[in-house]
Design a protein around this motif. Structure first.
Motif, PDB file in Angstrom:
ATOM      1  N   THR A 149       0.809  -1.212   0.000  1.00  0.00           N
ATOM      2  CA  THR A 149       0.000   0.000   0.000  1.00  0.00           C
ATOM      3  C   THR A 149       0.847   1.269   0.000  1.00  0.00           C
ATOM      4  OG1 THR A 149      -0.133  -0.245   2.418  1.00  0.00           O
ATOM      5  CG2 THR A 149      -1.987  -1.052   1.133  1.00  0.00           C
ATOM      6  N   THR A 150       0.221   2.366  -0.448  1.00  0.00           N
ATOM      7  CA  THR A 150       0.888   3.666  -0.455  1.00  0.00           C
ATOM      8  C   THR A 150       0.882   4.256   0.960  1.00  0.00           C
ATOM      9  OG1 THR A 150      -1.134   4.925  -0.863  1.00  0.00           O
ATOM     10  CG2 THR A 150       0.038   4.070  -2.794  1.00  0.00           C
ATOM     11  N   GLU A 153      -2.620   5.223   1.948  1.00  0.00           N
ATOM     12  CA  GLU A 153      -3.409   4.025   2.230  1.00  0.00           C
ATOM     13  C   GLU A 153      -3.002   3.415   3.566  1.00  0.00           C
ATOM     14  OE1 GLU A 153      -4.076   2.833  -2.480  1.00  0.00           O
ATOM     15  OE2 GLU A 153      -2.563   1.804  -1.280  1.00  0.00           O
ATOM     16  N   GLN A 154      -1.724   3.512   3.897  1.00  0.00           N
ATOM     17  CA  GLN A 154      -1.243   3.001   5.183  1.00  0.00           C
ATOM     18  C   GLN A 154      -1.843   3.784   6.343  1.00  0.00           C
ATOM     19  OE1 GLN A 154       3.044   3.127   4.892  1.00  0.00           O
ATOM     20  NE2 GLN A 154       3.035   1.804   3.087  1.00  0.00           N
ATOM     21  N   HIS A 183      -9.729   4.855  -0.925  1.00  0.00           N
ATOM     22  CA  HIS A 183      -8.502   4.243  -0.402  1.00  0.00           C
ATOM     23  C   HIS A 183      -8.771   2.809   0.054  1.00  0.00           C
ATOM     24  CE1 HIS A 183      -5.875   7.592  -0.793  1.00  0.00           C
ATOM     25  NE2 HIS A 183      -6.451   8.351   0.125  1.00  0.00           N
ATOM     26  N   ASN A 186      -8.990   0.431  -2.829  1.00  0.00           N
ATOM     27  CA  ASN A 186      -7.652   0.147  -3.346  1.00  0.00           C
ATOM     28  C   ASN A 186      -6.908  -0.841  -2.449  1.00  0.00           C
ATOM     29  OD1 ASN A 186      -7.950   1.861  -5.531  1.00  0.00           O
ATOM     30  ND2 ASN A 186      -7.070   3.624  -4.478  1.00  0.00           N
ATOM     31  N   ILE A 187      -7.079  -0.672  -1.134  1.00  0.00           N
ATOM     32  CA  ILE A 187      -6.441  -1.586  -0.175  1.00  0.00           C
ATOM     33  C   ILE A 187      -6.994  -2.995  -0.345  1.00  0.00           C
ATOM     34  CG2 ILE A 187      -6.236  -2.156   2.281  1.00  0.00           C
ATOM     35  CD1 ILE A 187      -6.234   0.902   2.808  1.00  0.00           C
ATOM     36  N   LYS A 190      -5.455  -4.551  -3.492  1.00  0.00           N
ATOM     37  CA  LYS A 190      -4.025  -4.851  -3.373  1.00  0.00           C
ATOM     38  C   LYS A 190      -3.751  -5.994  -2.405  1.00  0.00           C
ATOM     39  CE  LYS A 190      -2.424  -0.157  -4.441  1.00  0.00           C
ATOM     40  NZ  LYS A 190      -1.750   1.047  -3.905  1.00  0.00           N
ATOM     41  N   THR A 191      -4.530  -6.071  -1.340  1.00  0.00           N
ATOM     42  CA  THR A 191      -4.285  -7.096  -0.315  1.00  0.00           C
ATOM     43  C   THR A 191      -5.140  -8.339  -0.523  1.00  0.00           C
ATOM     44  OG1 THR A 191      -5.900  -6.044   1.164  1.00  0.00           O
ATOM     45  CG2 THR A 191      -3.594  -5.379   1.400  1.00  0.00           C
TER      46      THR A 191
END
Length: 205
Positions: A149-150, A153-154, A183, A186-187, A190-191
């Motif tokens: 994550t960016t 996002e973190q 966000h 997106n998380i 990605k995860t």
């Protein structure tokens, strides 16, 4: 333009006079609507603080209306505030507290720190609370959530996994709720998790 807005459910003239003084010194609006709960729920202020005047903390915790905590920040002004009281308030979601016998400048400091997005409790209470919340986490799963994550996002991920709602995360980061939802989506992608529950489960491991 006011920097924020103060609310209270108390109708005690002494309490209202105290808050009026604090509001004036900190360039805040003091909401004196007769239906304080309705005004709080429908306020459009980005920085709103509800001041709770509490004489009996155990009783207040039992009767606390959790719906009030859906938005804004909450400060407790307590009679005979103890370390255990501070820990109870932290657990309930308060962002600051001070003893009613403290001089006014202490209350001003608590309100100012809350406006700046910080917790305002004694160092001992904060230390004990943090230590009580710590738990061992499997480093590989924990780090994988962050490697994918960016930085933004973190930040969202950390606050969500602390138990904050989307509204609370948006308020903490001073962005719109739609930005937080974006966000999170997106998380999830990605995860490879499907929803908030799975995300929390992965984090807790």
């Amino acid at each position: 333009m006011y920097q924020g807005e103060l609310f209270t459910l108390s109708d005690d003239p002494i309490n209202l006079q105290l808050l009026n003084s604090c509001a004036g010194l900190l360039d805040l609006a003091l909401n004196t609507d007769q239906d304080a709960e309705f005004a709080w729920a429908h306020s459009s202020s980005k920085k709103k603080i509800l001041i709770h005047f509490i004489n009996d903390i155990p009783l207040a915790m039992i009767n606390l209306d959790r719906k009030l905590f859906n938005s804004g920040k909450h400060i407790a002004i307590c009679h005979n505030l103890t370390l255990n009281d501070e820990l109870a308030l932290l657990n309930q979601g308060f962002t600051g507290a001070c003893d009613s016998k403290q001089p006014t400048y202490i209350m001003l400091k608590v309100i100012k720190q809350t406006l700046e997005g910080n917790l305002s409790f004694s160092n001992e209470a904060l230390s004990r609370y943090i230590l009580s919340q710590q738990r061992p986490v499997a480093s590989t799963e924990y780090l994988s959530l962050f490697k994918l994550t960016t930085k933004k996002e973190q930040e969202v991920l950390s606050l969500v996994c602390m138990g904050l709602s989307n509204n609370e995360v948006a308020e903490r980061l001073s962005v719109s709720i739609n930005t937080i939802k974006m966000h999170l989506q997106n998380i999830y992608k990605k995860t490879k998790v499907k929803n908030r529950s799975q995300l929390l489960l992965a984090y807790s491991r």
